[in-house]
Scaffold this active site. Structure first.
Site, PDB file in Angstrom:
ATOM      1  N   SER A 149       0.707  -1.288   0.109  1.00  0.00           N
ATOM      2  CA  SER A 149       0.037  -0.133   0.127  1.00  0.00           C
ATOM      3  C   SER A 149       0.856   1.139   0.052  1.00  0.00           C
ATOM      4  O   SER A 149       1.703   1.433   1.074  1.00  0.00           O
ATOM      5  CB  SER A 149      -0.812  -0.075   1.103  1.00  0.00           C
ATOM      6  N   LYS A 175      -1.305  -1.194  -4.315  1.00  0.00           N
ATOM      7  CA  LYS A 175      -2.480  -0.492  -4.017  1.00  0.00           C
ATOM      8  C   LYS A 175      -1.862   1.239  -3.868  1.00  0.00           C
ATOM      9  O   LYS A 175      -0.991   1.587  -3.204  1.00  0.00           O
ATOM     10  CB  LYS A 175      -3.010  -0.699  -2.695  1.00  0.00           C
ATOM     11  N   LYS A 177      -2.845   5.049  -3.005  1.00  0.00           N
ATOM     12  CA  LYS A 177      -3.727   6.036  -2.683  1.00  0.00           C
ATOM     13  C   LYS A 177      -4.020   6.987  -3.201  1.00  0.00           C
ATOM     14  O   LYS A 177      -2.958   7.697  -4.054  1.00  0.00           O
ATOM     15  CB  LYS A 177      -3.132   6.675  -0.954  1.00  0.00           C
ATOM     16  N   ASP A 202      -7.192   3.323  -3.285  1.00  0.00           N
ATOM     17  CA  ASP A 202      -7.854   3.363  -2.298  1.00  0.00           C
ATOM     18  C   ASP A 202      -8.016   4.707  -2.012  1.00  0.00           C
ATOM     19  O   ASP A 202      -7.132   5.718  -1.825  1.00  0.00           O
ATOM     20  CB  ASP A 202      -6.984   2.718  -1.075  1.00  0.00           C
ATOM     21  N   GLU A 227     -11.100   0.892  -3.747  1.00  0.00           N
ATOM     22  CA  GLU A 227     -11.368   0.749  -2.274  1.00  0.00           C
ATOM     23  C   GLU A 227     -11.909   1.904  -1.488  1.00  0.00           C
ATOM     24  O   GLU A 227     -11.302   3.088  -2.018  1.00  0.00           O
ATOM     25  CB  GLU A 227     -10.107   0.518  -1.687  1.00  0.00           C
ATOM     26  N   ASP A 252     -14.104  -0.569   2.784  1.00  0.00           N
ATOM     27  CA  ASP A 252     -13.311  -0.840   3.972  1.00  0.00           C
ATOM     28  C   ASP A 252     -13.825  -0.153   5.232  1.00  0.00           C
ATOM     29  O   ASP A 252     -14.641  -0.700   5.996  1.00  0.00           O
ATOM     30  CB  ASP A 252     -11.874  -0.199   3.593  1.00  0.00           C
ATOM     31  N   LYS A 276     -10.485  -6.346   7.897  1.00  0.00           N
ATOM     32  CA  LYS A 276      -9.363  -5.893   8.932  1.00  0.00           C
ATOM     33  C   LYS A 276     -10.044  -6.062  10.189  1.00  0.00           C
ATOM     34  O   LYS A 276     -11.242  -5.747  10.756  1.00  0.00           O
ATOM     35  CB  LYS A 276      -9.328  -4.261   8.947  1.00  0.00           C
ATOM     36  N   GLY A 304      -4.537  -3.871   6.101  1.00  0.00           N
ATOM     37  CA  GLY A 304      -3.486  -3.608   7.104  1.00  0.00           C
ATOM     38  C   GLY A 304      -3.550  -2.525   7.876  1.00  0.00           C
ATOM     39  O   GLY A 304      -4.291  -1.474   7.513  1.00  0.00           O
TER      40      GLY A 304
HETATM   41  O1  OSB Z   1      -7.114   2.324   4.157  1.00  0.00           O
HETATM   42  O2  OSB Z   1      -6.134   0.579   4.197  1.00  0.00           O
HETATM   43  C1  OSB Z   1      -6.252   1.741   4.525  1.00  0.00           C
HETATM   44  C2  OSB Z   1      -3.282   2.590   6.557  1.00  0.00           C
HETATM   45  C3  OSB Z   1      -3.791   3.578   7.427  1.00  0.00           C
HETATM   46  C4  OSB Z   1      -4.987   3.956   7.369  1.00  0.00           C
HETATM   47  C5  OSB Z   1      -6.062   3.164   6.513  1.00  0.00           C
HETATM   48  C6  OSB Z   1      -5.443   2.439   5.709  1.00  0.00           C
HETATM   49  C7  OSB Z   1      -4.129   2.073   5.457  1.00  0.00           C
HETATM   50  C8  OSB Z   1      -3.395   1.244   4.799  1.00  0.00           C
HETATM   51  C9  OSB Z   1      -2.182   0.412   5.228  1.00  0.00           C
HETATM   52  O3  OSB Z   1      -3.543   1.127   3.569  1.00  0.00           O
HETATM   53  C10 OSB Z   1      -1.959  -0.747   4.813  1.00  0.00           C
HETATM   54  C11 OSB Z   1      -0.693  -1.384   5.483  1.00  0.00           C
HETATM   55  O4  OSB Z   1      -0.780  -1.816   6.803  1.00  0.00           O
HETATM   56  O5  OSB Z   1       0.445  -1.526   4.906  1.00  0.00           O
HETATM   57 MG    MG Z   2      -8.454   1.281   2.858  1.00  0.00          MG
END
Ligand code: OSB
Ligand code: MG
Length: 390
Positions: A149, A175, A177, A202, A227, A252, A276, A304
């Site tokens: 991510s 992934k 953001k 995401d 996402e 999510d 999660k 995660g």
């Molecule tokens: O939206 O998945 C998410 C981290 C902090 C808050 C929200 C998210 C995330 C990640 C981290 O995408 C994924 C990871 O732990 O590598």
């Molecule tokens: Mg997410």
């Protein structure tokens, strides 16, 4: 399958850990230089130890309304006394009493993790096996496929660079953001630079239904999924967006219970579940969601929360369930902490883009006490300086 557990003590360790990278999302920077968490350590009367992690991704409420401080309060003053009043603990009970404390899913997940890892340790089996039994699954994976991510970068060159590096290391799924104004053009460039990569985005709830035309343009880039484009906790608007897109939506932030997943499915609000365990209040609800998704053939992956090795070991055990069919956000230890508080580190197998599920009894990784102590000192210092923490 289960047995009774008699708890001797439960210790809370608030910690802060330097991260090797931070993650810029549409709403806030996550895991900035010092990331907080609360570790829950359970000692049983038979001498077994269990661990759990309140996996906060920041000091401030953002992804979740919980903070390390609310978790300390809710665990110390409510959840732990309630639990100790119910000794001996039957791990195969329904745990419905937990719902009497509304919300606070991250705190609940940490407590349940500590109990279940202690129960697995007493039975001399890995947590993954205990979860498999809880889920009534006929088999489980010994390796979990994972992606990476990546946060929003200051520019396109930095974005392409940030993607190239993990790909070279063997990660196969990226992934990215995104946020409003940092989306279609960026993803087009990524797709051009990496035509073959398994790519997803995401949005962490940055869009509204009025942005549907913009989101529709994402259909051009052969994305694995989008996402959480719309509102935090929204399901209805997603059900109006999904039919307008070819790309599957994954929820999510909106999914906190198996009931929410059912609603998503019934309304056609999304086709994929980011599971999660922290967000859904622990392994009991997570297993329930896994079961529902298997019955309805909804693909699942485990997301995660920048976990230390403790939360990561638990999430990998959950991800070993058969219904987890898409690559997870459970990257190798060196993408988060150098060093982590557990040993050995989780490493990526470059040939398969997978990470091994721990096979030892209980948590399956060793918690390094000295490093926990250092992280507790770092927490105390930061909390006193910035939050009037006593
Ligand atoms: O939206 O998945 C998410 C981290 C902090 C808050 C929200 C998210 C995330 C990640 C981290 O995408 C994924 C990871 O732990 O590598
Ligand atoms: Mg997410």
């Amino acid at each position: 399958m289960f047995k009774e557990l008699s708890i001797e003590t439960i210790l809370l360790h608030p910690i802060a850990m330097p991260m090797v990278r931070s993650l810029d999302t549409s709403f806030a920077t996550q895991g900035a230089f010092l990331r907080p968490a609360v570790l829950v350590e359970v000692q049983t009367q038979n001498g077994a130890t269990g661990w759990g992690e309140v996996a906060m991704t920041a000091w401030t409420p953002g992804y979740s309304y919980e903070t390390v401080f609310t978790a300390l309060h809710v665990l110390r003053d409510f959840l732990i006394p309630d639990l100790l009043n119910r000794q001996p603990i039957k791990t195969d009970e329904k745990w419905t009493w937990l719902h009497r404390v509304r919300g606070h899913p991250f705190a609940k997940h940490a407590l349940l993790s500590a109990i279940f890892t202690a129960a697995a340790a007493e039975q001399n089996i890995p947590l993954a096996q205990l979860i498999q039994e809880m889920a009534g699954a006929g088999w489980r994976r010994d390796r979990v496929e994972t992606g990476i991510s990546l946060g929003i970068q200051p520019g396109i060159d930095a974005t392409l660079e940030a993607i190239a590096q993990p790909l070279a290391e063997g990660y196969r799924r990226v992934k990215q953001k995104i946020k409003r104004g940092w989306d279609v053009d960026v993803v087009r460039e990524i797709r051009q630079a990496f035509p073959e990569v398994v790519l997803m985005v995401d949005a962490n709830s940055d869009y509204t239904l009025e942005d549907a035309d913009r989101l529709k343009q994402m259909d051009d880039f052969d994305l694995l999924m989008i996402e959480q484009p719309l509102g935090y906790e929204d399901i209805y608007d997603h059900s109006r967006l999904q039919p307008q897109l070819k790309t599957p939506l994954c929820l999510d932030e909106s999914l906190h219970t198996a009931g929410h997943v059912q609603l998503m499915h019934q309304l056609g609000a999304g086709k994929i579940v980011n599971l999660k365990p922290s967000r859904v209040g622990g392994l009991i609800e997570a297993v329930k969601i896994h079961q529902f998704c298997e019955q309805h053939r909804i693909p699942v992956w485990v997301g995660g929360m920048l976990e230390t090795g403790i939360g990561r070991a638990v999430s990998l055990a959950l991800a070993s369930l058969p219904g987890v069919t898409l690559p997870c956000d459970l990257s190798a230890t060196d993408k988060y902490y150098r060093p982590d508080i557990t040993e050995p580190p989780f490493v990526l197998d470059a040939a398969t883009s997978t990470i091994a599920v721990p096979t030892g009894p209980g948590l399956g990784v060793r918690v390094v006490t000295e490093r926990v102590k250092d992280a507790e000192k770092a927490f105390e210092q930061h909390a006193k300086q910035h939050f009037n923490f006593q």
